[in-house]
Design an enzyme around this catalytic site. Structure first.
Site, mmCIF file in Angstrom:
data_model
loop_
_atom_site.group_PDB
_atom_site.id
_atom_site.type_symbol
_atom_site.label_atom_id
_atom_site.label_comp_id
_atom_site.label_asym_id
_atom_site.label_seq_id
_atom_site.Cartn_x
_atom_site.Cartn_y
_atom_site.Cartn_z
ATOM 1 N N GLY A 11 35.316 41.178 49.942
ATOM 2 C CA GLY A 11 36.775 41.125 50.144
ATOM 3 C C GLY A 11 37.289 42.485 50.582
ATOM 4 O O GLY A 11 36.843 43.510 50.067
ATOM 5 N N ARG A 72 31.216 37.751 54.213
ATOM 6 C CA ARG A 72 30.201 37.533 53.180
ATOM 7 C C ARG A 72 29.051 36.833 53.889
ATOM 8 O O ARG A 72 29.205 35.726 54.364
ATOM 9 C CB ARG A 72 30.774 36.719 52.020
ATOM 10 N N ASP A 103 30.458 44.693 43.876
ATOM 11 C CA ASP A 103 29.099 44.585 43.311
ATOM 12 C C ASP A 103 28.178 43.693 44.146
ATOM 13 O O ASP A 103 26.996 43.988 44.303
ATOM 14 C CB ASP A 103 29.133 44.161 41.841
ATOM 15 N N THR A 125 37.146 47.501 46.091
ATOM 16 C CA THR A 125 37.600 46.153 45.718
ATOM 17 C C THR A 125 38.876 46.286 44.895
ATOM 18 O O THR A 125 39.002 47.232 44.106
ATOM 19 C CB THR A 125 36.546 45.374 44.902
ATOM 20 N N ASP A 127 39.579 44.492 42.524
ATOM 21 C CA ASP A 127 39.310 43.994 41.170
ATOM 22 C C ASP A 127 39.004 45.103 40.160
ATOM 23 O O ASP A 127 39.110 44.890 38.951
ATOM 24 C CB ASP A 127 38.135 43.005 41.184
ATOM 25 N N ASP A 129 36.254 46.059 39.100
ATOM 26 C CA ASP A 129 35.279 45.554 38.129
ATOM 27 C C ASP A 129 33.878 46.152 38.340
ATOM 28 O O ASP A 129 32.876 45.515 38.031
ATOM 29 C CB ASP A 129 35.206 44.017 38.228
ATOM 30 N N ARG A 171 39.229 38.192 40.186
ATOM 31 C CA ARG A 171 38.000 37.400 40.034
ATOM 32 C C ARG A 171 37.739 37.141 38.552
ATOM 33 O O ARG A 171 38.601 36.589 37.895
ATOM 34 C CB ARG A 171 36.822 38.115 40.699
#
Ligand code: F6P
Length: 318
Positions: A11, A72, A103, A125, A127, A129, A171
């Protein structure tokens, strides 16, 4: 090492362009060549390369998205796809690669490193994360974009005495929703990292309605359930009229904040220079305000934890 390539994968996130620019200009500064790979690992397999000289990365510092585009790639998951990618890189004289992504993208970077292609990852990202860095590129911008939207919702929630359930991206992680909840002064935050009792939440909502709290905001992480599902589950809220908003991809667009531009510039330069001194199989991080390198595997094998302090703040200050 004379020729370094850079790609963006997964993303997109605001600040990716600043990172691309930093990689390219650090190459130029050190008398090396930089090659941009279009559409992530797909472009690597297709040999879709473009030279990134000084001018090619001009005027992109504050632009959202990624000039290299992103995808992707299913093909890169196969051994055959990776073999083709490697031979395309070798044909183009590419001796090192910078991968900007999350990741999932780092899995690919690690595979290339294992095949002998020097590779460094940059965490990008919304996120946040990724373990091994305090912040990922794009996270700060996404927090601010979501915050602006939530503050608008607060205005209308307060005018109509309503309950708003706002679904925020991230996510399977709650970093983005939690930061937004604290910044917006939301009454509740629901994240995947913590168990949720709908009964308990309804009880709290009833109590706050009885206490004449006119409007309420619930920030809901998309990884828990959809905002519509939550609205259906919140059967008895003591009288609140509920509305649902899904912020969606709005959170991924727009110009990066100064924090993200600076972070991306630092990470891009650090990644390129790390490759030049022979490092590989590592990702760049910003840990306690310093640039660091750690194993790519950390990104998927280690879980990054939400701040208990921030979680407590939502509870304490609502
Ligand atoms: O990983 C970034 C992210 O925006 C997540 O927050 C979200 O779940 C996902 O990507 C959406 O992916 P897509 O753009 O493929 O719908």
């Amino acid at each position: 090492m004379d020729r370094i390539a850079v790609l963006t994968s997964g993303g997109d996130s605001p600040g990716m362009n600043a990172a691309i620019r930093a990689v390219a200009r650090t190459c130029v500064y050190n008398g090396k060549e930089c090659i941009g790979v279009m559409r992530g690992y797909e472009g690597l397999i297709e040999g879709d390369f473009t030279p990134l000289n000084r001018a090619a990365v001009g005027g992109i510092l504050h632009r959202g998205g990624t000039i290299l585009k992103t995808a992707r790639s299913e093909r890169f998951r196969t051994e055959e796809g990776r073999k083709i990618a490697l031979s395309k890189m070798k044909d183009a004289g590419i001796e090192g690669l910078v991968v900007i992504g999350g990741d999932g993208s780092f899995h690919g970077a690690k595979l290339l490193h294992d095949l002998g292609m020097p590779t460094i990852g940059i965490p990008g990202t919304i996120d946040n994360d990724v373990a091994g860095t305090d912040e990922t590129i794009g996270y700060d911008t996404a927090v601010n974009t979501a915050l602006e939207a939530v503050m608008r919702l607060r205005d209308t929630a307060s005018s109509h005495d309503r309950l708003f359930i706002v679904e925020v991206m991230g996510r399977n992680a709650g970093f983005l929703p939690l930061e937004v909840a604290v910044a917006a002064g939301a009454e509740y935050v629901v994240v995947p990292e913590l168990p949720l009792s709908i009964g308990n939440l309804c009880q709290k909502l009833r109590a706050s309605h009885e206490n004449k709290k006119s409007h309420t905001l619930i920030i809901l992480a998309e990884g828990v359930m959809t905002a519509n599902e939550m609205k259906d589950k919140l059967q008895d809220t003591g009288g609140y009229d509920a509305r649902v908003t899904v912020l969606g991809h709005i959170q991924r667009g727009g110009s990066p904040t100064s924090f993200d531009v600076v972070l991306a510039s630092r990470m891009g330069a650090y990644a390129a220079e790390s490759l030049m001194v022979g490092k590989s199989g590592l990702m760049v991080g910003n840990v306690n305000h310093r640039m660091t390198l750690s194993d790519l595997e950390r990104a998927w094998s280690e879980q990054k934890h939400l701040s208990p302090e921030l979680l407590n703040l939502v509870e304490k200050l609502n």
